[in-house]
Write a protein that holds these residues in place. Structure first.
Motif, PDB file in Angstrom:
ATOM      1  N   LEU A   1       0.837  -1.194   0.000  1.00 31.95           N
ATOM      2  CA  LEU A   1       0.000   0.000   0.000  1.00 31.95           C
ATOM      3  C   LEU A   1       0.875   1.248   0.000  1.00 31.95           C
ATOM      4  O   LEU A   1       2.042   1.191   0.406  1.00 31.95           O
TER       5      LEU A   1
ATOM      6  N   ILE B   1      -7.234  -6.868   0.040  1.00 32.81           N
ATOM      7  CA  ILE B   1      -7.400  -5.494  -0.456  1.00 32.81           C
ATOM      8  C   ILE B   1      -8.682  -5.383  -1.271  1.00 32.81           C
ATOM      9  O   ILE B   1      -9.444  -4.415  -1.141  1.00 32.81           O
TER      10      ILE B   1
ATOM     11  N   CYS C   1      -6.515   2.139   5.042  1.00 27.74           N
ATOM     12  CA  CYS C   1      -5.636   1.055   5.473  1.00 27.74           C
ATOM     13  C   CYS C   1      -6.084   0.580   6.856  1.00 27.74           C
ATOM     14  O   CYS C   1      -6.355   1.409   7.735  1.00 27.74           O
TER      15      CYS C   1
ATOM     16  N   CYS D   1      -1.921   0.338  -5.293  1.00 25.14           N
ATOM     17  CA  CYS D   1      -1.183  -0.741  -4.622  1.00 25.14           C
ATOM     18  C   CYS D   1      -0.302  -1.467  -5.629  1.00 25.14           C
ATOM     19  O   CYS D   1      -0.681  -1.641  -6.789  1.00 25.14           O
TER      20      CYS D   1
END
Length: 394
Positions: free
Chosen positions: A348, A359, A372, A384
């Motif tokens: 990330l 994710i 996050c 990402c």
């Protein structure tokens, strides 16, 4: 203490109780038999129907009652039964009675591949006659490519056990380039062989022959393990009594055992194999995991459910121990799943790392911003990046 060790201790305890109980019972029966014989003699000599016979019988009843108080069999047998009962429970914990209830994969088993793995295991263990018989019964084509490398390895290994190091040294010399490419530290192994050869010559033929051998292979002694090479020179002062000298550790049996094990590791490394047989490791890991899986199967069975294995994954995580960890892995901190090629670790923007599936579940869509789970920063799926960790397999 392992469950098997506990079962062994309980076996010893039950055996001792059984022997003690048997000895006490035999002693009690023998004493009682003597009393009965004495009373029988009195009955035979006394007039029939007289008071003497009645007194003898009363005396026998009193002796039996007194004997029962002193030698009560219920006490000793109770202790024995308790020890046997405890042993039975220990055996149940240590040994799996029915492994058929363990979960199995629904996929088809490649019997030919399994047979070949078993044959390779037998060859690796040096069981050539059994391996060839098994291969014949399983209709396997065990060509020389499978048998010959292990035959050569065990031939040299036998010579090391006989303290003949020349075949092993020739093997290292003829495969020096391959051993260097394998990067398994063959230099230390070669020095280990030369050191044992030097010490063997020193003990059997004296300092002069050992020094000649030292000069002949001077580069091998100096290039690596300089401190150990210096110790070898000190051992010359104790040529006639090495086993009682400060250098006795150099000639211990453990040094020869270590050389044998290292030779097997180097051989298997060149063949692309692990030191331990893959089949042996799989069986050992299964024996550790099986009790947990059987316990779970019992719980689910009582609930009317069935435990199955899907996609070669166990239905519950089983801790096998560090001896079964062969390389580093990455586990997603959110899902706790191990990363795979289809589910790689993703970096990330904030620097935290999650697996791709986690994710996707958090973001819900490719364009949606998500926070996050470990810091206040936000990101999108497109921001990402896949990340590759050194020495981690997926």
């Amino acid at each position: 203490m392992s469950e098997l060790e506990a079962a062994l201790k309980d076996t010893e305890r039950a055996t001792k109780k059984q022997k003690l109980c048997a000895a006490q019972s035999l002693k009690a029966v023998s004493a009682l038999q003597e009393h009965v014989q004495t009373v029988l003699i009195q009955l035979d000599t006394a007039p029939a129907g007289g008071s003497e016979q009645a007194g003898a019988l009363a005396q026998l009843r009193d002796l039996v009652a007194a004997h029962r108080k002193v030698h009560n069999p219920e006490v000793s047998t109770k202790e024995l039964h308790s020890a046997v009962s405890k042993l039975g429970k220990s055996i149940e914990r240590a040994f799996v009675a029915d492994i058929c209830r363990a979960p199995v994969s629904r996929g088809e088993m490649d019997q030919a591949a399994l047979d070949r793995i078993i044959a390779a295991h037998l060859f690796q263990q040096g069981r050539f006659e059994i391996a060839e018989s098994f291969a014949a019964e399983a209709a396997l084509d065990c060509d020389e490519d499978l048998r010959k490398p292990f035959a050569n390895m065990h031939s040299i290994l036998k010579q090391i056990e006989l303290r003949n190091l020349q075949p092993a040294l020739e093997w290292v010399d003829s495969r020096r380039d391959d051993l260097a490419a394998a990067q398994q530290g063959y230099e230390a192994f070669e020095f280990q062989l030369h050191r044992l050869q030097f010490l063997r010559l020193l003990a059997e033929q004296g300092p002069r022959v050992a020094l000649k051998y030292r000069r002949l292979h001077n580069t091998r002694f100096h290039e690596h393990q300089a401190l150990e090479a210096t110790r070898l020179m000190g051992s010359l002062c104790y040529a006639s009594r090495l086993e009682a000298s400060p250098y006795r550790d150099l000639v211990a049996q453990a040094q020869w055992d270590a050389a044998s094990r290292e030779f097997v590791r180097q051989c298997c490394g060149l063949m692309g194999l692990a030191l331990e047989s893959p089949l042996l490791v799989a069986v050992a890991a299964g024996s550790v995991a099986l009790p947990t899986l059987l316990k779970l199967a019992d719980i689910l069975q009582r609930q009317g459910k069935e435990m199955v294995v899907r996609d070669d994954c166990l239905p519950v995580e089983v801790e096998l121990g560090n001896e079964f960890v062969f390389h580093s892995i990455f586990a997603c901190p959110v899902s706790k799943d191990q990363s795979t090629r289809e589910n790689p670790p993703m970096l990330l923007p904030c620097g935290h790392v999650l697996c791709k599936v986690s994710i996707s579940k958090i973001a819900r869509s490719a364009s949606r911003m998500f926070k996050c789970p470990y810091c206040p920063n936000e990101a999108t799926i497109s921001s990402c990046r896949p990340i590759n960790f050194p020495d981690i397999r997926t």
